[in-house]
Design a protein around this motif. Structure first.
Motif, mmCIF file in Angstrom:
data_model
loop_
_atom_site.group_PDB
_atom_site.id
_atom_site.type_symbol
_atom_site.label_atom_id
_atom_site.label_comp_id
_atom_site.label_asym_id
_atom_site.label_seq_id
_atom_site.Cartn_x
_atom_site.Cartn_y
_atom_site.Cartn_z
ATOM 1 N N VAL A 78 10.115 8.315 0.620
ATOM 2 C CA VAL A 78 9.971 7.088 0.356
ATOM 3 C C VAL A 78 11.223 6.338 1.266
ATOM 4 C CG1 VAL A 78 10.071 7.438 -2.164
ATOM 5 C CG2 VAL A 78 12.399 7.640 -1.225
ATOM 6 N N ASP A 79 10.714 5.289 1.678
ATOM 7 C CA ASP A 79 11.619 4.256 2.691
ATOM 8 C C ASP A 79 12.817 3.684 2.162
ATOM 9 O OD1 ASP A 79 12.415 2.934 4.900
ATOM 10 O OD2 ASP A 79 10.279 2.153 5.344
ATOM 11 N N THR A 80 13.778 4.361 1.904
ATOM 12 C CA THR A 80 15.072 3.990 1.502
ATOM 13 C C THR A 80 15.676 2.811 2.206
ATOM 14 O OG1 THR A 80 15.256 6.371 0.779
ATOM 15 C CG2 THR A 80 17.236 5.020 0.415
ATOM 16 N N ALA A 81 15.691 2.957 3.389
ATOM 17 C CA ALA A 81 16.190 2.197 4.523
ATOM 18 C C ALA A 81 15.722 0.676 4.407
ATOM 19 C CB ALA A 81 16.160 2.485 5.864
ATOM 20 N N ALA A 82 14.314 0.612 4.006
ATOM 21 C CA ALA A 82 13.690 -0.642 3.898
ATOM 22 C C ALA A 82 14.180 -1.115 2.441
ATOM 23 C CB ALA A 82 11.980 -0.538 4.042
ATOM 24 N N ALA A 83 14.390 -0.118 1.362
ATOM 25 C CA ALA A 83 14.405 -0.867 0.198
ATOM 26 C C ALA A 83 15.962 -1.356 0.261
ATOM 27 C CB ALA A 83 14.359 0.491 -0.846
ATOM 28 N N GLY A 84 16.792 -0.659 0.980
ATOM 29 C CA GLY A 84 18.320 -0.981 1.110
ATOM 30 C C GLY A 84 18.398 -2.427 1.981
ATOM 31 N N ARG A 85 17.332 -2.637 2.721
ATOM 32 C CA ARG A 85 17.578 -3.980 3.510
ATOM 33 C C ARG A 85 17.052 -5.198 2.735
ATOM 34 N NH1 ARG A 85 15.684 -0.722 7.668
ATOM 35 N NH2 ARG A 85 13.137 -1.303 7.341
ATOM 36 N N LEU A 86 16.027 -4.865 1.713
ATOM 37 C CA LEU A 86 15.689 -5.857 0.675
ATOM 38 C C LEU A 86 16.794 -6.187 -0.467
ATOM 39 C CD1 LEU A 86 11.942 -4.701 0.208
ATOM 40 C CD2 LEU A 86 12.624 -6.713 1.216
ATOM 41 N N ALA A 87 17.372 -4.907 -0.798
ATOM 42 C CA ALA A 87 18.392 -5.169 -1.710
ATOM 43 C C ALA A 87 19.856 -5.991 -1.203
ATOM 44 C CB ALA A 87 19.094 -3.769 -2.098
ATOM 45 N N ARG A 88 19.953 -5.740 0.025
ATOM 46 C CA ARG A 88 21.000 -6.595 0.728
ATOM 47 C C ARG A 88 20.628 -8.112 0.723
ATOM 48 N NH1 ARG A 88 24.258 -5.856 5.966
ATOM 49 N NH2 ARG A 88 23.929 -7.799 6.908
ATOM 50 N N GLU A 89 19.551 -8.393 1.150
ATOM 51 C CA GLU A 89 19.011 -9.756 1.000
ATOM 52 C C GLU A 89 19.348 -10.293 -0.161
ATOM 53 O OE1 GLU A 89 18.313 -11.597 3.795
ATOM 54 O OE2 GLU A 89 18.921 -9.737 5.079
ATOM 55 N N GLU A 90 18.838 -9.621 -1.219
ATOM 56 C CA GLU A 90 19.259 -10.118 -2.515
ATOM 57 C C GLU A 90 20.542 -10.850 -2.697
ATOM 58 O OE1 GLU A 90 17.116 -11.017 -5.143
ATOM 59 O OE2 GLU A 90 15.618 -10.960 -3.800
#
Length: 239
Positions: free
Chosen positions: A18-30
């Motif tokens: 799973v692309d945890t880094a990408a998911a984290g970036r989206l969470a950060r933007e929220e």
């Protein structure tokens, strides 16, 4: 990659399946959006808070016997907000940011269809085991979120064991679970320091240093007989 002599494949989770880094970036933007729109932070402050939290996550030392991971991570946000804005600590705002970040990240942790097909096909040929470092609560939540349990014969989380990757003991424990020998196993992961070095320490048959994007691709599509090897050094912290 041919499978001759291979009886089991161990997969890492974060930034491998799973692309945890990408998911984290989206969470950060929220979180940044909420800090700006609801809590009167300017753009610089919102980014600075998230940057500070990320630094704390990368340096995080968690002892589950002393504190739960939820309290620890709310404290990361509380400290980052106070360090950035000054004034009194705001535990309520910190909790709001943390749970928004956590929930959003989990929502974006998914197995792609290509990954599901690959695991389904591969499991017809060899036994599969998920081997991931990290806090047991955090990693169990990720596993639940991406619904990867049905694709594996066993799941091992470093935070539930005496030692994590790259210690040979955790790899040997995985071998025992599947009833195979180390030289009959392959480790697939994104970190040279934990996945690949750990496989070498445990004297596994072969190790694959894998950096995959959201489509589970590198130079070409991953298949049963052809697993491309990433040539770079990827450092992963399971947070």
């Amino acid at each position: 990659m041919g499978l001759q002599g291979v009886k089991a494949v161990f997969f890492d989770l974060d930034n491998t399946l799973v692309d945890t880094a990408a998911a984290g970036r989206l969470a950060r933007e929220e979180v940044i959006n909420v800090l700006q729109s609801k809590h009167h932070c300017d753009e610089r402050e919102a980014h600075m808070i998230c940057d500070k939290v990320q630094e704390k996550l990368l340096k995080e030392c968690h002892d589950p016997a002393k504190t739960c991971i939820t309290d620890l991570r709310i404290s990361h946000w509380e400290e980052a907000i106070q360090e950035t804005k000054g004034g009194e600590a705001n535990r309520n705002l910190a909790a709001e940011c943390y749970f928004l970040w956590k929930t959003t990240r989990l929502q974006h942790l998914t197995l792609t269809e290509d990954t599901r097909r690959m695991l389904t096909k591969l499991r017809k040929m060899v036994r599969l085991l998920l081997l991931t470092n990290g806090d047991k609560q955090t990693q169990r939540e990720k596993i639940e979120a991406c619904a990867c349990q049905p694709y594996f014969d066993a799941i091992v989380i470093g935070g539930e064991q005496k030692e994590e990757k790259p210690a040979p003991s955790i790899f040997h424990h995985c071998c025992d679970l599947l009833g195979v020998q180390p030289w009959e196993c392959v480790m697939v992961g994104d970190s040279l320091d934990t996945d690949i070095q750990g496989g070498l320490n445990a004297e596994l048959f072969q190790n694959m240093d894998h950096k995959m994007n959201a489509n589970f691709e590198t130079d070409k599509r991953i298949s049963i007989d052809d697993v491309p090897i990433y040539s770079g050094n990827i450092e992963s912290k399971k947070c």
